[in-house]
Design a protein around this motif. Structure first.
Motif, PDB file in Angstrom:
ATOM      1  N   LEU A 197       0.038   6.099  28.844  1.00  0.00           N
ATOM      2  CA  LEU A 197       0.164   6.606  30.212  1.00  0.00           C
ATOM      3  C   LEU A 197      -0.624   7.912  30.379  1.00  0.00           C
ATOM      4  O   LEU A 197      -0.372   8.892  29.683  1.00  0.00           O
ATOM      5  CB  LEU A 197       1.649   6.858  30.512  1.00  0.00           C
ATOM      6  N   LYS A 198      -1.592   7.886  31.308  1.00  0.00           N
ATOM      7  CA  LYS A 198      -2.393   9.087  31.569  1.00  0.00           C
ATOM      8  C   LYS A 198      -3.160   8.887  32.878  1.00  0.00           C
ATOM      9  O   LYS A 198      -3.229   7.777  33.412  1.00  0.00           O
ATOM     10  CB  LYS A 198      -3.375   9.344  30.420  1.00  0.00           C
ATOM     11  N   LYS A 204      -2.054   1.255  38.998  1.00  0.00           N
ATOM     12  CA  LYS A 204      -3.192   0.343  39.146  1.00  0.00           C
ATOM     13  C   LYS A 204      -3.760  -0.054  37.786  1.00  0.00           C
ATOM     14  O   LYS A 204      -4.157  -1.203  37.568  1.00  0.00           O
ATOM     15  CB  LYS A 204      -4.270   1.006  39.999  1.00  0.00           C
ATOM     16  N   ASP A 205      -3.765   0.899  36.843  1.00  0.00           N
ATOM     17  CA  ASP A 205      -4.337   0.639  35.526  1.00  0.00           C
ATOM     18  C   ASP A 205      -3.510  -0.357  34.714  1.00  0.00           C
ATOM     19  O   ASP A 205      -4.051  -1.099  33.896  1.00  0.00           O
ATOM     20  CB  ASP A 205      -4.455   1.951  34.731  1.00  0.00           C
ATOM     21  N   PHE A 206      -2.197  -0.372  34.926  1.00  0.00           N
ATOM     22  CA  PHE A 206      -1.318  -1.207  34.107  1.00  0.00           C
ATOM     23  C   PHE A 206      -0.843  -2.487  34.783  1.00  0.00           C
ATOM     24  O   PHE A 206      -0.251  -3.341  34.123  1.00  0.00           O
ATOM     25  CB  PHE A 206      -0.090  -0.407  33.670  1.00  0.00           C
ATOM     26  N   VAL A 207      -1.091  -2.647  36.065  1.00  0.00           N
ATOM     27  CA  VAL A 207      -0.543  -3.799  36.774  1.00  0.00           C
ATOM     28  C   VAL A 207      -1.077  -5.126  36.210  1.00  0.00           C
ATOM     29  O   VAL A 207      -0.427  -6.164  36.285  1.00  0.00           O
ATOM     30  CB  VAL A 207      -0.824  -3.689  38.295  1.00  0.00           C
ATOM     31  N   LEU A 209      -1.203  -6.007  33.216  1.00  0.00           N
ATOM     32  CA  LEU A 209      -0.337  -6.474  32.126  1.00  0.00           C
ATOM     33  C   LEU A 209       0.723  -7.445  32.629  1.00  0.00           C
ATOM     34  O   LEU A 209       1.223  -8.285  31.874  1.00  0.00           O
ATOM     35  CB  LEU A 209       0.339  -5.282  31.436  1.00  0.00           C
ATOM     36  N   PHE A 210       1.072  -7.322  33.892  1.00  0.00           N
ATOM     37  CA  PHE A 210       2.001  -8.265  34.506  1.00  0.00           C
ATOM     38  C   PHE A 210       1.258  -9.416  35.161  1.00  0.00           C
ATOM     39  O   PHE A 210       1.591 -10.587  34.978  1.00  0.00           O
ATOM     40  CB  PHE A 210       2.863  -7.543  35.550  1.00  0.00           C
ATOM     41  N   GLU A 211       0.227  -9.092  35.922  1.00  0.00           N
ATOM     42  CA  GLU A 211      -0.435 -10.108  36.738  1.00  0.00           C
ATOM     43  C   GLU A 211      -1.245 -11.107  35.917  1.00  0.00           C
ATOM     44  O   GLU A 211      -1.219 -12.317  36.212  1.00  0.00           O
ATOM     45  CB  GLU A 211      -1.330  -9.435  37.785  1.00  0.00           C
ATOM     46  N   VAL A 212      -1.980 -10.636  34.915  1.00  0.00           N
ATOM     47  CA  VAL A 212      -2.852 -11.545  34.155  1.00  0.00           C
ATOM     48  C   VAL A 212      -2.058 -12.652  33.451  1.00  0.00           C
ATOM     49  O   VAL A 212      -2.372 -13.835  33.605  1.00  0.00           O
ATOM     50  CB  VAL A 212      -3.724 -10.758  33.152  1.00  0.00           C
ATOM     51  N   PRO A 213      -1.012 -12.330  32.642  1.00  0.00           N
ATOM     52  CA  PRO A 213      -0.269 -13.424  32.003  1.00  0.00           C
ATOM     53  C   PRO A 213       0.419 -14.348  33.003  1.00  0.00           C
ATOM     54  O   PRO A 213       0.528 -15.556  32.773  1.00  0.00           O
ATOM     55  CB  PRO A 213       0.754 -12.706  31.110  1.00  0.00           C
TER      56      PRO A 213
END
Length: 250
Positions: A197-198, A204-207, A209-213
């Protein structure tokens, strides 16, 4: 010593060439991507040979600590040799036979000229029968090491991006995944995000990880984008935008 898996037709041809090299005293180069079995094949050709990294070999030659003469050696990732003249001089003076591996498409011309033959090992994606056998082997291994019941093949998550290296890792992960639930998955994600986290756009940077799988699973389960949109509760325009945003990961 691990056996070089050779069930697919192209692998059988490579193994036949390797058998001939066992009785012919010439330098040979083995080319291929990471994890295709280059070192395993080299050890098959010269089972008793010592394995060197380029950095280790160069240092030992400079330090004068090697007492090899008329012997075979294996050099792993020979493209990382920085002093080619030093190596070639040492090989010639001591009548050393070299079996080398490389991931590089081209080598230094002087270095390349010493090899009488190059064996090119295709990736697992082009060796369907080898892939099946390796999958079975790693699955048996994971079952024994983790003391778990065998997983049916359809439940194995197979990653061949780095050939056998990533395949083994993904199969072990498949076995571990059978023992975890939602709480553990959320914990893994939380720890990953906490570590990374930074910045000011973390959501936006981590979303992805949920959407792709989720999108990848929906693509596998449903036959069309219409069905995907319906079951994901998205309109088709929104779905197409998300598919386009993540196209490199899908």
């Amino acid at each position: 010593m691990e056996d070089f898996i050779a069930v697919s037709p192209n692998s059988k041809e490579i193994l036949n060439s390797a058998k001939l090299l066992q009785s012919v005293n010439i330098h040979a180069l083995i080319f291929g991507e990471i994890g295709v079995g280059k070192k395993t094949l080299a050890k098959y050709i010269v089972p008793e040979a010592r394995l060197f990294s380029p950095q280790e070999l160069q240092k030992d030659i400079i330090d004068g600590v090697l007492s090899l003469n008329k012997e075979s050696i294996i050099i792993d990732k020979i493209e990382h040799i920085t002093n080619v003249d030093l190596l070639l001089s040492w090989i010639e003076e001591n009548e050393i036979r070299v079996i080398a591996t490389t991931e590089a498409l081209s080598l230094n011309n002087k270095l390349n000229d010493i090899f009488s033959i190059t064996l090119s090992i295709p990736p697992l994606s082009q060796r369907e029968d080898d892939l099946k056998l390796l999958t079975q082997k790693f699955s048996n291994e994971a079952s024994q090491v983790l003391r778990s019941e065998k997983i049916v093949p359809s439940k194995l998550m197979l990653n061949t991006s780095k050939n056998a290296h990533s395949l083994r890792k993904s199969i072990y992960f498949s076995y571990l995944f059978e023992t975890i639930g939602e709480d553990e998955i959320l914990m893994f994600l939380e720890n990953y995000m906490l570590t990374n986290l930074k910045g000011e756009n973390s959501y936006k940077d981590f979303v992805y990880l949920f959407e792709v799988p989720l999108l990848k699973a929906a693509k596998k389960k449903y036959k069309s984008q219409v069905q995907m949109a319906k079951h994901l509760g998205l309109n088709r325009i929104t779905l197409r935008k998300k598919l386009d945003i993540h196209k490199e990961l899908l």
